[in-house]
Design a protein around this motif. Structure first.
Motif, PDB file in Angstrom:
ATOM      1  N   SER A   1       0.805  -1.223   0.000  1.00 30.13           N
ATOM      2  CA  SER A   1       0.000   0.000   0.000  1.00 30.13           C
ATOM      3  C   SER A   1       0.837   1.271   0.000  1.00 30.13           C
ATOM      4  O   SER A   1       0.284   2.365  -0.009  1.00 30.13           O
ATOM      5  N   VAL A   2       2.185   1.141   0.028  1.00 25.94           N
ATOM      6  CA  VAL A   2       3.040   2.329   0.029  1.00 25.94           C
ATOM      7  C   VAL A   2       4.120   2.179  -1.032  1.00 25.94           C
ATOM      8  O   VAL A   2       4.460   1.073  -1.441  1.00 25.94           O
ATOM      9  N   SER A   3       4.656   3.301  -1.461  1.00 21.27           N
ATOM     10  CA  SER A   3       5.722   3.280  -2.464  1.00 21.27           C
ATOM     11  C   SER A   3       7.073   3.239  -1.771  1.00 21.27           C
ATOM     12  O   SER A   3       7.194   3.514  -0.577  1.00 21.27           O
ATOM     13  N   GLY A   4       8.114   2.896  -2.545  1.00 26.85           N
ATOM     14  CA  GLY A   4       9.435   2.716  -1.976  1.00 26.85           C
ATOM     15  C   GLY A   4       9.970   3.928  -1.248  1.00 26.85           C
ATOM     16  O   GLY A   4      10.473   3.833  -0.136  1.00 26.85           O
ATOM     17  N   GLU A   5       9.875   5.105  -1.850  1.00 26.07           N
ATOM     18  CA  GLU A   5      10.461   6.290  -1.260  1.00 26.07           C
ATOM     19  C   GLU A   5       9.746   6.705   0.026  1.00 26.07           C
ATOM     20  O   GLU A   5      10.330   7.336   0.896  1.00 26.07           O
ATOM     21  N   GLN A   6       8.467   6.356   0.155  1.00 22.20           N
ATOM     22  CA  GLN A   6       7.698   6.743   1.328  1.00 22.20           C
ATOM     23  C   GLN A   6       7.647   5.650   2.384  1.00 22.20           C
ATOM     24  O   GLN A   6       7.036   5.847   3.437  1.00 22.20           O
ATOM     25  N   ALA A   7       8.277   4.522   2.124  1.00 24.18           N
ATOM     26  CA  ALA A   7       8.065   3.350   2.962  1.00 24.18           C
ATOM     27  C   ALA A   7       8.435   3.579   4.417  1.00 24.18           C
ATOM     28  O   ALA A   7       7.647   3.298   5.320  1.00 24.18           O
ATOM     29  N   GLY A   8       9.659   4.053   4.671  1.00 27.59           N
ATOM     30  CA  GLY A   8      10.106   4.189   6.047  1.00 27.59           C
ATOM     31  C   GLY A   8       9.189   5.068   6.872  1.00 27.59           C
ATOM     32  O   GLY A   8       8.780   4.705   7.988  1.00 27.59           O
ATOM     33  N   ARG A   9       8.838   6.221   6.346  1.00 31.95           N
ATOM     34  CA  ARG A   9       7.965   7.140   7.079  1.00 31.95           C
ATOM     35  C   ARG A   9       6.565   6.549   7.245  1.00 31.95           C
ATOM     36  O   ARG A   9       5.946   6.664   8.305  1.00 31.95           O
ATOM     37  N   ALA A  10       6.060   5.900   6.181  1.00 32.95           N
ATOM     38  CA  ALA A  10       4.728   5.302   6.264  1.00 32.95           C
ATOM     39  C   ALA A  10       4.681   4.195   7.308  1.00 32.95           C
ATOM     40  O   ALA A  10       3.728   4.101   8.087  1.00 32.95           O
TER      41      ALA A  10
END
Length: 435
Positions: free
Chosen positions: A140-149
């Motif tokens: 449900s999340v993209s690679g660049e946003q993964a850590g924060r998500a």
């Protein structure tokens, strides 16, 4: 870093499904509120029915044994069927089993075998839910946003644990633990209804495979081909067992005998939840370059609660060490999910996640079942010091694996694999992952 099964980079994944992420987060918060109180309630329901520490351990083991038995099958099914359907079916089973458990406790004098059977059904639901949920979250999340998500998701989920543990302890002190179990059953029903609206259209259709065994072999090859993956899973098979015995069996007994009952133990578990929120806030901003090194160093503080119970510390001191361990494990949790998101192909996520969960919880039934007999032989304090020592020993050992020290975060979209996460952790085990 070297990986024996290092696949070629795949195309970037589409933009994150914001609606899915919100639904998953809302459902995890709801189940977190119910489950963390129910874990306390189950232990005190056993004690209220006349059971002892060994009986508490048997009920805890009954929950985890089917989790171990069915996890791998659950992972393979979640990579074959729409994951949200697997999640909803598992939540329905949890609703029915916890509802029946609540009814028996409220009706008075439940038998040990009845509590073990219903707890085992709940564990079976979790075996199918956990791999599907972790794969669904990561998709449900993209690679660049993964850590924060992942940090925000885990922070929301663990924030619910604060209220759930504190409310559960307060409710048990004021009324029958069966009411807390009833709240947990209702939470599963509401969360399952929310998960029914998840959209899986962005997930590519999976090619027909060679059957369940072939799927399991493929997942096993992916798992064993990555030294960092199997080494940390082996580490956590011991860590989760030690923490599980300390917190599921010895913690309620220390609370009853030394701290004044359920309410102080609920406060200590709530302090752990506050710590996880603090750790989540840290991980929203902090992006350690060496993901697994930073995460593994933060596993050492998980020995503190066992040591604190062994002393035993007063309630304020126990809350302090629970807070520190909660913050530390959240650093590990976000780092671990980010590494999985970065390295594992999407179509294998649930199977790899199942092997991860399987390894992490495989020793828990043994540890919780033996906790009572070990206490009888060596004493409660010595058993708790042993739990703390095991956490330190295996965490130090895993740092000798080069990939654990050297795996680095990829910072650009071209570096991140298109592979897309707890929980625990039911703390659903001791550490907790997804709700």
């Amino acid at each position: 870093m070297t990986d024996a099964a290092d696949p070629a980079p795949l195309p970037d994944r589409p933009a994150p499904a914001g609606r899915n992420y919100r639904l998953l987060t809302a459902a995890a918060i709801i189940t977190g509120l119910g489950t963390h109180g129910a874990l306390i309630a189950a232990a005190f329901a056993v004690l209220q029915a006349g059971g002892d520490g060994g009986d508490v351990g048997l009920v805890a083991a009954a929950r985890t044994a089917p989790l171990v038995l069915f996890l791998l099958i659950g992972g393979a099914i979640a990579d074959r069927l729409p994951r949200h359907r697997v999640m909803v079916a598992a939540n329905a089973l949890n609703f029915l089993s916890q509802g029946a458990f609540a009814w028996l406790v409220l009706a008075g004098a439940p038998q040990l075998w009845q509590m073990m059977l219903l707890t085992a059904l709940c564990g079976t639901g979790q075996a199918f839910f956990n791999p599907a949920a972790e794969g669904m979250l990561m998709s449900s999340v993209s690679g660049e946003q993964a850590g924060r998500a992942f940090a925000l998701f885990r922070m929301s989920m663990q924030g619910a644990a604060i209220g759930g543990a504190a409310l559960g302890g307060a409710m048990i002190a004021a009324m029958d633990p069966g009411w807390v179990l009833a709240v947990d059953a209702a939470a599963f029903a509401v969360a399952g209804a929310l998960r029914a609206f998840l959209d899986v259209s962005h997930i590519p259709s999976r090619e027909p495979g060679g059957g369940l065994l072939a799927d399991l072999r493929e997942g096993w090859q992916e798992f064993t081909g990555r030294p960092w993956l199997w080494a940390i899973v082996a580490q956590f098979s011991v860590v989760v067992a030690a923490v599980g015995a300390a917190e599921a069996v010895y913690g309620p007994l220390v609370a009853r005998d030394e701290l004044g009952g359920a309410r102080p133990w609920g406060l200590a578990l709530a302090a752990f939840g506050v710590g996880t929120v603090a750790g989540g806030l840290l991980m929203v901003r902090w992006k350690p370059r060496r993901l697994l090194l930073a995460g593994t160093l933060c596993v050492f503080p998980l020995a503190l609660p066992s040591a604190g119970l062994a002393v035993p510390l007063p309630v304020t001191g126990l809350c302090a060490v629970m807070f520190v361990s909660g913050a530390a494990i959240e650093v590990f949790g976000v780092s671990w999910m980010t590494a999985m998101h970065q390295e594992i192909p999407e179509e294998k996520l649930s199977r790899v996640s199942a092997y991860d969960w399987f390894g992490s919880v495989a020793m828990v039934p043994v540890a919780t079942a033996l906790a009572g007999p070990v206490e009888s032989v060596v004493g409660r304090s010595a058993a708790l010091w042993g739990c703390a020592g095991l956490v330190v020993l295996v965490t130090g050992a895993v740092l000798f694996v080069p990939d654990v020290r050297n795996l680095t975060r990829r910072t650009s979209s071209t570096e991140v694999r298109a592979v897309i996460p707890p929980v625990s952790a039911d703390a659903e085990g001791a550490v907790g992952r997804l709700g």
